[in-house]
Design an enzyme around this catalytic site. Structure first.
Site, PDB file in Angstrom:
ATOM      1  N   GLU A 224       0.810  -1.229   0.000  1.00  0.00           N
ATOM      2  CA  GLU A 224       0.000   0.000   0.000  1.00  0.00           C
ATOM      3  C   GLU A 224       0.842   1.277   0.000  1.00  0.00           C
ATOM      4  O   GLU A 224       0.486   2.262  -0.651  1.00  0.00           O
ATOM      5  CB  GLU A 224      -0.959   0.008   1.199  1.00  0.00           C
ATOM      6  CG  GLU A 224      -2.211  -0.834   1.013  1.00  0.00           C
ATOM      7  CD  GLU A 224      -1.982  -2.320   1.210  1.00  0.00           C
ATOM      8  OE1 GLU A 224      -0.881  -2.706   1.669  1.00  0.00           O
ATOM      9  OE2 GLU A 224      -2.895  -3.110   0.904  1.00  0.00           O
TER      10      GLU A 224
ATOM     11  N   HIS B 113     -10.734  -5.288   9.126  1.00  0.00           N
ATOM     12  CA  HIS B 113     -11.267  -5.011   7.787  1.00  0.00           C
ATOM     13  C   HIS B 113     -12.625  -4.325   7.917  1.00  0.00           C
ATOM     14  O   HIS B 113     -13.553  -4.625   7.188  1.00  0.00           O
ATOM     15  CB  HIS B 113     -11.460  -6.311   6.988  1.00  0.00           C
ATOM     16  CG  HIS B 113     -10.207  -7.022   6.624  1.00  0.00           C
ATOM     17  ND1 HIS B 113      -9.339  -7.544   7.553  1.00  0.00           N
ATOM     18  CD2 HIS B 113      -9.660  -7.312   5.411  1.00  0.00           C
ATOM     19  CE1 HIS B 113      -8.328  -8.132   6.933  1.00  0.00           C
ATOM     20  NE2 HIS B 113      -8.491  -8.013   5.635  1.00  0.00           N
TER      21      HIS B 113
END
Lengths: 331, 335
Positions: free
Chosen positions: A68, A136
């Protein structure tokens, strides 16, 4: 016979997002998409970028390593190099791994260079499921509201998803575009065909009313609308404001409404504590202290990591909104 | 092979970097410059090599220890020093400061104060250069990112190096190895101190060079940049130097082993290069003296200019948070 182009088409938010991406990539060869699994055949883990790599090639729709910080850093570099990147960060929780690039670079480079380096970057990210557990699932939009230099956008309808995403891609500054998983698959509405833009920084009044204002965004717009309907059946008139963008924040629409209703509830999936609603409540109170008939109420998630167990209540429900409105009305 | 004129340019640049770095540190210590300035002593040879190896159109991403890179890349000294002072005439209008020099007019795209973070950004600029392809003269554009040895420990380094090798990007990763990560020596923070060896494992060309030898370094950098411009992929260059001062402008560095520092000072780039030029006869003593005199005057002029430059005007406080036209009213800023 003349063929008539329909002005709108019923579609899911997923289809609206896919349509916006196709239109943006078609209109401008500088628009690129990069992220994990974004290319066909998978076309994104939620299939939002389906078909794009087949049509525009893997140079423009670039599947990346699971990295990321590298993805957002590369997107910042692409923006400095004259491109308009759209970077996908699969889950909002994963923005924690690239916060440095978002906060210290994307958001600050225009300012620190005295206006010489713009970063026209759109970061698409998803939130809103509990099935993977607490890593998440967290709504982190308040963090980004707290970072001057990045816009924060959260659509609640398919039409807005298309219109706001196209505006983000056009925008000369970095935008964090938050897609709620429930809405992506289940929200269906009339979406304008062809290019469609919704200006950033303009809230929408989803339901007019005059006794209480409920200010919300994203998936909680549905909750607010359900509650407002239920309350209407009891003879209570609720105005529902969908903020649509958290930065820039359309306080004019909010204050105008609360000036009229004199009572307000702020509602979101994010944690109540230090959440976006805290800022809204403070601004309403500072501006309308003498007008308010009751303190502004906040409804959001409680102070715990997002629980996996479905039996544990977490996000506010329509019943919570009904109860809060009742409290404001002294019932 | 470098021409006499290029050797003179290198000497001028090295002498300018040394003199400017020393002057900035002196101003910090005197209290007349309130600024986190990171000296570049020891890097002069690498920077001078970069200055002769780069070509117009190439782009740079640097770090907070960027004075030498900025001058190598052609930024105007007066405006660089004004930025270090946070004044209106600075390259960033005073809003960047010494850790955040940018000068897009010469392709100096950004610098970062976060160790290692420039590496993925250079990767993105490399993708842009690769997508743009060669210019009308058939030449590609190279992207250079400079960083210290300390930056090779952070995740962004790994992520960026892997992407550059994967996509064969036209990027030169120039590690200015001064053998210190802030106040910690490399042997105390790296399992393997062979950084070029580590870089090769990503699948890219990796070269180690003596960064105190500007001529050898220039050869290596030219080859790496040519590889990048001709679509030959990335290169990692580990230029071996030594930090000849403390970490920051006013920092204590009594912890640095005295014999190690003394040995490095024996190879201090400017006096070493001067001796080498005199020995080989490539630059005359009169020319070297003349370069030094002109450098001293240039540095004085730049500091005088910067100190006289106006403070940044208050109305610019909220400019460039976003592009013009975006309302900040909801965030508490009324026009």
């Amino acid at each position: 016979m003349n063929e008539q182009t329909p002005l709108t088409e019923t579609m899911t938010m997923a289809a609206a997002l896919n349509s916006a991406l196709h239109l943006a990539m078609d209109a401008d060869s500088k628009v690129l998409l990069l992220g994990e699994d974004v290319a066909d055949p998978i076309g994104g883990v939620l299939k939002i970028s389906k078909g794009l790599s087949t049509k525009y090639g893997r140079d423009r729709v670039r599947p990346t390593p699971i990295a990321e910080s590298g993805i957002i850093g590369a997107a910042v570099g692409l923006a400095l190099g004259g491109y308009k990147p759209i970077a996908e960060i699969m889950f909002m929780d994963f923005t924690t791994v690239c916060l440095d690039q978002i906060v210290n670079h994307a958001a600050k480079l225009r300012y620190m260079s005295g206006g010489h380096t713009a970063v026209p970057l759109t970061i698409r990210t998803g939130v809103g499921t509990r099935r993977f557990g607490a890593q998440h699932a967290q709504n982190l939009e308040a963090w980004f509201m707290h970072t001057p230099g990045i816009k924060v956008v959260v659509p609640a309808t398919a039409a807005d998803a298309k219109g706001l995403l196209m505006s983000c891609i056009d925008d000369p500054d970095p935008c964090l575009f938050i897609e709620h998983f429930d809405l992506v698959f289940t929200q269906k509405d009339e979406v304008p065909v062809g290019e469609h833009r919704v200006p950033l920084g303009q809230a929408a009044i989803r339901r007019p009313g005059d006794q209480v204002t409920v200010i919300t965004y994203g998936t909680q717009v549905r909750t607010a609308m359900a509650a407002a309907q239920e309350l209407a059946e009891q003879g209570i008139s609720v105005e529902v404001i969908d903020l649509r963008t958290l930065v820039p924040l359309d306080m004019d629409t909010v204050l105008e409404s609360v000036e009229k209703t004199r009572r307000a509830v702020v509602l979101h999936d994010a944690h109540t504590f230090c959440g976006p609603g805290a800022e809204l409540a403070a601004q309403i109170t500072e501006n309308l202290w003498g007008e308010l008939l009751a303190p502004v109420l906040r409804l959001g998630a409680g102070y715990s990591p997002v629980p996996f167990a479905a039996g544990l209540d977490f996000h506010p429900t329509a019943d919570d909104v009904v109860a809060a409105v009742g409290q404001l009305l002294g019932r | 092979m470098l021409t006499t004129s290029e050797l003179q340019d290198m000497y001028r640049l090295m002498a300018l970097i040394t003199a400017t770095s020393n002057r900035a540190c002196a101003e910090v210590k005197a209290g007349s410059l309130q600024s986190a300035f990171y000296p570049v002593r020891g890097l002069e040879g690498v920077c001078a090599a970069l200055g002769v190896a780069k070509q117009p159109g190439d782009q740079l991403v640097s770090t907070y220890r960027s004075l030498g890179d900025a001058l190598a890349w052609g930024s105007d000294l007066r405006r660089v020093i004004a930025e270090i002072y946070g004044r209106a005439d600075g390259v960033c209008g005073g809003k960047g400061g010494p850790m955040h020099l940018h000068d897009t007019s010469v392709g100096y795209m950004t610098s970062t104060g976060i160790v290692g973070s420039g590496i993925p950004i250079a990767v993105g600029l490399g993708i842009a250069a690769q997508l743009d392809g060669p210019n009308s003269n058939g030449t590609g554009r190279a992207v250079v990112t400079t960083f210290g040895d300390g930056a090779t420990s952070i995740g962004a380094f790994h992520e960026g190096m892997n992407m550059a090798a994967l996509w064969k990007l036209p990027v030169l990763f120039l590690c200015q190895n001064n053998q210190w990560g802030e106040h910690t020596p490399i042997a105390e923070y790296a399992g393997s101190t062979d950084l070029a060896g580590r870089a090769a494992s990503y699948g890219m060309t990796a070269v180690k060079v003596d960064g105190f030898d500007p001529v050898a370094t220039a050869d290596v950098l030219r080859e790496a940049l040519e590889r990048a411009r001709s679509d030959g992929g990335p290169t990692f260059v580990e230029a071996m130097t030594y930090r000849l001062t403390g970490h920051s402008g006013s920092a204590d560095y009594s912890y640095m082993p005295a014999e190690e520092l003394a040995a490095a000072l024996e190879r201090d780039p400017v006096p070493s290069f001067r001796r080498a030029m005199l020995t080989s006869g490539q630059i005359s003593e009169a020319d070297l003296d003349s370069i030094e005199a002109s450098v001293a005057a240039t540095v004085d002029d730049a500091f005088t200019f910067a100190q006289a430059s106006p403070e940044v005007e208050g109305h610019l406080r909220y400019r460039d948070v976003f592009a013009e036209g975006a309302s900040l009213a909801g965030m508490g800023v009324r026009a």
